[in-house]
Design a protein around this motif. Structure first.
Motif, mmCIF file in Angstrom:
data_model
loop_
_atom_site.group_PDB
_atom_site.id
_atom_site.type_symbol
_atom_site.label_atom_id
_atom_site.label_comp_id
_atom_site.label_asym_id
_atom_site.label_seq_id
_atom_site.Cartn_x
_atom_site.Cartn_y
_atom_site.Cartn_z
ATOM 1 N N PRO A 40 5.671 3.141 -1.478
ATOM 2 C CA PRO A 40 6.781 2.536 -1.583
ATOM 3 C C PRO A 40 5.838 1.054 -1.757
ATOM 4 O O PRO A 40 5.272 0.636 -0.817
ATOM 5 C CB PRO A 40 7.431 2.457 -0.331
ATOM 6 C CG PRO A 40 7.256 3.617 0.583
ATOM 7 C CD PRO A 40 5.876 3.929 -0.033
ATOM 8 N N GLN A 41 6.179 0.138 -2.748
ATOM 9 C CA GLN A 41 5.362 -0.877 -2.886
ATOM 10 C C GLN A 41 6.325 -2.036 -2.318
ATOM 11 O O GLN A 41 7.527 -1.967 -2.653
ATOM 12 C CB GLN A 41 5.241 -1.131 -4.479
ATOM 13 C CG GLN A 41 4.250 -0.135 -5.058
ATOM 14 C CD GLN A 41 2.653 -0.297 -4.518
ATOM 15 O OE1 GLN A 41 2.300 -1.456 -4.322
ATOM 16 N NE2 GLN A 41 2.506 0.892 -3.804
ATOM 17 N N PRO A 42 5.805 -3.106 -1.756
ATOM 18 C CA PRO A 42 6.767 -4.395 -1.293
ATOM 19 C C PRO A 42 7.095 -4.992 -2.362
ATOM 20 O O PRO A 42 6.653 -4.997 -3.519
ATOM 21 C CB PRO A 42 5.684 -5.008 -0.608
ATOM 22 C CG PRO A 42 4.283 -4.637 -0.904
ATOM 23 C CD PRO A 42 4.285 -3.330 -1.378
ATOM 24 N N GLY A 43 8.429 -5.441 -2.351
ATOM 25 C CA GLY A 43 9.049 -6.282 -3.394
ATOM 26 C C GLY A 43 9.759 -5.396 -4.536
ATOM 27 O O GLY A 43 10.001 -5.862 -5.420
ATOM 28 N N MET A 44 9.805 -4.299 -4.228
ATOM 29 C CA MET A 44 10.423 -3.122 -5.212
ATOM 30 C C MET A 44 11.523 -2.404 -4.619
ATOM 31 O O MET A 44 11.409 -2.388 -3.381
ATOM 32 C CB MET A 44 9.339 -2.443 -5.729
ATOM 33 C CG MET A 44 8.235 -2.872 -6.396
ATOM 34 S SD MET A 44 7.182 -2.223 -7.479
ATOM 35 C CE MET A 44 8.135 -2.043 -8.973
#
Lengths: 168, 186
Positions: A40-44
């Protein structure tokens, strides 16, 4: 310094800001496309299938989908975005989804988390108009629909952070 | 024995009342007025007009920062904005500070170009703060990347229109003798 010079300084500063934003936008878009798909990528917005992380929802991929609209029951305004069924099918194979599959949306608004669940059958029903709708300024995404449990602004899932798909 | 002389306050009570009313007007505008435009930052048309008029009526540095702060606090208490109170306060404050700085740099908002630029900078400042906070707070805003320049452009146009509208209102108020009335009240 004359008033004219000052005005030109402000205009020049605005042009610089526009150039920086264009650069940042371009870099962010590239970064989003190249982000590792396995974590999981932050901001997505994150998609989980049966509790396991499945994908980061990529804006560039959404643009390939046909645009969708519906008129909301509450205020009669046109809501724009993409049908949720199309968005999910970008990441989850259709044969993995049964009519009873549960789809849970989680959103955060004003610091409060909120969630709602629909079934895949409800998602497919065209009368429900379940829409994945990016806001005008592109800073958040909401899930809106015409079905009773998602028909009003109070019930919409605003500031979407996560979608969970439970097939079993 | 000399009696202590009270230092004059920077803002008069009348000016503070005016600025507070403008702060309330900004929030009322945000709640009540919904222009049928599907463009980012379109609320800046009326918002920036109010700020430019406020700066024209209280031509002191810091006046608009005060309006920005007060309207931001008021909006936060009323639950406006999608991403929490701090986000709301900072975005409202940014508009006020933006208009204030431009008015200070250009010597007021009386010339039409100054009013237009004040509107643009105020609206763009709000947009930049919102975007910056979305990035800092890691709010899922992957869609921002697609529309940063577009959003900047629409915010600029809305701010420009707001600045011009504010300038027209100031001119109408001046013609109606409102500035003379204010001078008496001060």
């Amino acid at each position: 310094m004359s008033q004219k010079t000052r005005i030109w300084i402000v205009v020049a500063a605005l042009v610089v800001v526009a150039a920086v934003l264009a650069g940042v936008g371009f870099l962010s878009q590239n970064q989003a496309t190249q982000a590792p798909a396995t974590t999981p990528q932050p901001g997505m917005i994150h998609l989980y299938v049966n509790g396991s992380f499945a994908a980061n929802l990529l804006p560039a991929e959404m643009q390939k989908l046909p645009a969708a609209t519906f008129v909301d029951k509450e205020q009669g305004k046109t809501q724009k975005g993409y049908w949720l069924r199309d968005v999910l099918q970008l990441y989850v194979k259709e044969n993995a989804l049964s009519p009873s599959t549960q789809i849970t949306f989680t959103g955060s608004r004003q610091g409060t988390e909120k969630s709602a669940t629909v079934t895949w059958a409800e998602t497919l029903d065209p009368a429900n108009h379940i829409l994945f709708s990016p806001s005008n300024d592109g800073t958040s995404v909401k899930i809106a629909a015409t079905m009773d449990k998602l028909a009003t602004r109070d019930n919409w899932i605003q500031g979407l952070t996560q979608i969970g798909v439970q097939t079993k | 024995m000399s009696s202590p002389v009270a230092r004059p306050h920077y803002f008069t009570t009348f000016e503070l009342i005016l600025l507070t009313l403008f702060s309330a007007l900004v929030v009322v505008d945000k709640i009540v007025l919904h222009l049928p435009l599907d463009l980012p930052g379109h609320s800046g048309i009326t918002w920036m007009a109010i700020l430019v008029v406020a700066r024209g009526l209280v031509p002191k540095a810091g006046a608009l920062s005060l309006v920005g702060l007060l309207s931001g606090l008021l909006a936060a208490f009323l639950g406006l904005g999608d991403l929490g109170a701090i986000y709301t306060v900072f975005s409202y404050l940014a508009s006020g500070v933006g208009v204030d700085l431009i008015a200070l740099f250009l010597g007021g908002v009386e010339p039409i170009a100054a009013a237009a630029l004040a509107g643009i900078v105020g609206n763009v400042a709000k947009m930049l703060v919102k975007t910056g906070m979305a990035v800092l707070l890691q709010i899922p805003a992957g869609f921002v990347a697609l529309g940063l320049l577009y959003s900047f452009f629409t915010n600029t146009v809305a701010g420009l229109l707001g600045g011009l509208l504010g300038w027209l209102l100031l001119r109408a108020l001046r013609r109606a003798g409102f500035f003379l009335y204010l001078a008496e009240k001060r």
